[in-house]
Each structure stands twice: as C-alpha cells, then as structure tokens.
Write a protein that holds these residues in place. Structure first.
Motif, PDB file in Angstrom:
ATOM      1  N   LEU A  19     -26.351  17.892 -88.701  1.00 17.98           N
ATOM      2  CA  LEU A  19     -27.480  17.623 -87.815  1.00 17.98           C
ATOM      3  C   LEU A  19     -27.781  16.130 -87.719  1.00 17.98           C
ATOM      4  O   LEU A  19     -28.015  15.601 -86.629  1.00 17.98           O
ATOM      5  CB  LEU A  19     -28.713  18.378 -88.317  1.00 17.98           C
ATOM      6  CG  LEU A  19     -29.894  18.522 -87.366  1.00 17.98           C
ATOM      7  CD1 LEU A  19     -29.477  19.282 -86.111  1.00 17.98           C
ATOM      8  CD2 LEU A  19     -31.043  19.249 -88.069  1.00 17.98           C
TER       9      LEU A  19
ATOM     10  N   GLN B 227     -30.349  19.559 -81.995  1.00 11.98           N
ATOM     11  CA  GLN B 227     -29.222  18.635 -81.877  1.00 11.98           C
ATOM     12  C   GLN B 227     -29.578  17.351 -81.134  1.00 11.98           C
ATOM     13  O   GLN B 227     -29.039  16.290 -81.442  1.00 11.98           O
ATOM     14  CB  GLN B 227     -28.059  19.317 -81.147  1.00 11.98           C
ATOM     15  CG  GLN B 227     -27.438  20.474 -81.905  1.00 11.98           C
ATOM     16  CD  GLN B 227     -26.480  21.277 -81.048  1.00 11.98           C
ATOM     17  OE1 GLN B 227     -26.593  21.290 -79.826  1.00 11.98           O
ATOM     18  NE2 GLN B 227     -25.533  21.951 -81.684  1.00 11.98           N
ATOM     19  N   THR B 228     -30.444  17.454 -80.151  1.00 12.46           N
ATOM     20  CA  THR B 228     -30.665  16.323 -79.250  1.00 12.46           C
ATOM     21  C   THR B 228     -31.796  15.398 -79.666  1.00 12.46           C
ATOM     22  O   THR B 228     -31.931  14.309 -79.101  1.00 12.46           O
ATOM     23  CB  THR B 228     -30.953  16.835 -77.823  1.00 12.46           C
ATOM     24  OG1 THR B 228     -32.062  17.748 -77.856  1.00 12.46           O
ATOM     25  CG2 THR B 228     -29.723  17.555 -77.259  1.00 12.46           C
TER      26      THR B 228
ATOM     27  N   CYS C  60     -30.051  23.537 -79.404  1.00 18.11           N
ATOM     28  CA  CYS C  60     -29.914  22.346 -78.560  1.00 18.11           C
ATOM     29  C   CYS C  60     -31.042  21.359 -78.838  1.00 18.11           C
ATOM     30  O   CYS C  60     -30.823  20.147 -78.889  1.00 18.11           O
ATOM     31  CB  CYS C  60     -29.914  22.756 -77.090  1.00 18.11           C
ATOM     32  SG  CYS C  60     -29.648  21.386 -75.947  1.00 18.11           S
TER      33      CYS C  60
ATOM     34  N   GLU D 275     -23.157  22.773 -88.515  1.00 18.83           N
ATOM     35  CA  GLU D 275     -22.906  21.447 -87.968  1.00 18.83           C
ATOM     36  C   GLU D 275     -23.748  20.420 -88.712  1.00 18.83           C
ATOM     37  O   GLU D 275     -24.766  20.761 -89.331  1.00 18.83           O
ATOM     38  CB  GLU D 275     -23.229  21.392 -86.481  1.00 18.83           C
ATOM     39  CG  GLU D 275     -24.684  21.625 -86.134  1.00 18.83           C
ATOM     40  CD  GLU D 275     -24.882  21.479 -84.645  1.00 18.83           C
ATOM     41  OE1 GLU D 275     -25.114  20.342 -84.200  1.00 18.83           O
ATOM     42  OE2 GLU D 275     -24.771  22.496 -83.943  1.00 18.83           O
TER      43      GLU D 275
END
Length: 292
Positions: A160, A287-288, A284, A158
């Motif tokens: 980032l 990602q956050t 997670c 993904e």
C-alpha cells in the motif's frame, strides 16, 4: 435437529467437559446432557464416550464435529445477514489494521467511503501486525492492513505504501530555520531514544549503536505515545513520515535531516482472502490516496 443440540455438542466437544460447557452456555449440566442425548438419538450414533472420569469424542463424534461447526458458522452468518438487511445494510466489512495506520489519513479515507456507500457497514479492529493475518484466516476480519506481508500466496496482497523514517526531535532542540550545524552525537547523548514502535527497529538500532554513543533508550510499542513524549521534550525517535504529517504542518516538533545512515522505510501491506468480495471502490480508494 435442534440448534441448541448442535451448540451444546460443539462447546462440550471443545472442553470435553459437560460442566464447563454448561457454564459457557449459561445452562445447567443436565440440560447439556439432555441435548447431547437427543442429538445422539437423532443421528443414531454415539458422540461421546467416558474414559477415566472424563468424556472423549468417539470416532463418529470427531466426524460430526466438523459438520456441527459449519452448521453453527452458517447459522450465525444467516442471522447476521438478516439483522443487517432489516437495517438497510447490504454488506458488512471488518478491517483489521495496525495501530500505526490509525495515525495516518487512513481513517479519513474509510470515513469517506462510509459516507459514499451507506449500504455497507464497516467495522475497524485495531490490532498488532503479527496478529492481523490470523484474524483474516479465521474470518474475524475481511481486510488486513499490516506492517507484515501475508504468508498465504493465494491471498490478494499489495504494497500500500512505503513510508521513509525521519528523525523527530523536540521543538526547542534545533531551529531548522537557522541552518545551524547539527551535532548528532550530542543529540544521541542528550535525548532518550524511543525505539521499537515500527517493525524495523532491530537492525536500525544496531547500526545506530555502532555509530553513536546512545546513552539512553526506551522501548515503546505504540508510536502515538512516542509522539506525545517528543512533544513534551522527553526524547527523540525515528518515525515514519506518514504518521507525522499533521505535526509537521502544525509545527509541533522538529523533523531534522539525517543522512548519516541509510534509513529504512516502513512498508504497509493490504491483503485479503481471494474468496472475500471486497468492493473495488474501497481498494481503489486505499491505493490512490497519498499517505505521505
């Protein structure tokens, strides 16, 4: 079947030379010969043949090499798991990341995860983006954080973050509080332009040279070196916003608006094999967090 027999065979097969194998394993050459002979007796096959004063694998040797390499790999993994278990560690993760991300908040994110999950041991390899995919492919790392996407479609991947470039110049070159007019032509003629630290420089440099007279430029592969040189007043550059976060807050150099060209963003990809069990909490957390 003894582990040392298999180990000697794998190394001898790699070099096709018993003397070199002995040096690699810190054994005597007769010991290597004995190990190979014992393994051949156990398997009841001939693993090597001599051709022109050197040894070559037989057909059976080539077949067994695949199995032998797997035996060595599983042995090493089993020993590693045992050693971790004796330390109260349930899992080990190796993260390979581009040097650029070392200058962001990412290390703090990893440190936070380590504190919250003491049973997981994390190691970090700092490597150029072009080499990270190979580290993951060869199981030398579990997670890759790179400026380049993986070519393997079946891997989990993904985007980032995409960090826009900003023009960074020495602190005394321009007072951004006065709103004074910025002569970009003069900047490019006055200051050395540091280039090639992210992966997007070729096209950007071409456009800059078409628009301005770039009198001096120096290619530097590491962005932390570029930041140090800018702080010392030795030049300027375009740097990803995510790596100048602290310097911006501390006022260590000037970040000036630049709308003369459409500046690209620097993408950062996170990827890993779909067969690797990566903690969801760690992904997670990656990602956050706001890297900009």
């Amino acid at each position: 079947m003894d582990y040392k027999w298999v180990q000697s065979f794998v190394v001898a097969a790699e070099f096709c030379n018993f003397r070199v194998a002995a040096e690699e394993l810190h054994l005597s050459q007769p010991s290597i010969t004995v190990h190979i002979h014992q393994l051949e007796q156990f398997l009841n096959v001939k693993l090597f043949k001599r051709e022109k004063n050197r040894v070559q694998l037989t057909e059976a040797g080539h077949l067994f090499l695949v199995e032998a390499q797997q035996i060595i790999y599983q042995w090493d993994k089993s020993i590693e798991r045992f050693q971790l278990a004796t330390k109260g560690i349930e899992e080990k993760l190796i993260i390979a990341m581009t040097p650029l991300m070392v200058e962001t908040i990412l290390p703090h994110v990893i440190y936070q995860f380590i504190n919250e999950h003491p049973s997981i041991e994390i190691s970090i390899l700092v490597e150029e983006s072009a080499k990270i995919e190979d580290l993951i492919s060869s199981d030398k790392a579990h997670i890759g954080i790179s400026l380049l996407p993986t070519r393997y479609r079946h891997w989990d991947q993904e985007l980032l973050v995409e960090s826009p470039l900003e023009l960074v110049i020495p602190l005394d070159a321009f007072d951004d509080e006065t709103g004074a007019y910025i002569d970009y032509e003069e900047l490019f003629q006055t200051y050395t332009l540091f280039t090639h630290h992210p992966t997007i420089w070729e096209d950007l440099l071409h456009k800059l040279q078409e628009k301005y007279v770039v009198t001096k430029q120096v290619s530097i592969s590491q962005s932390y070196v570029v930041k140090r040189l800018i702080k010392d007043g030795l030049g300027m550059s375009f740097l990803p916003r995510m790596i100048v976060r602290r310097e911006r807050m501390e006022g260590r150099f000037n970040i000036v608006p630049f709308d003369e060209l459409a500046l690209p963003s620097v993408p950062v990809y996170l990827f890993y094999k779909d067969s690797v069990q990566v903690p969801e909490e760690l992904v997670c957390l990656f990602q956050t967090r706001n890297y900009l």
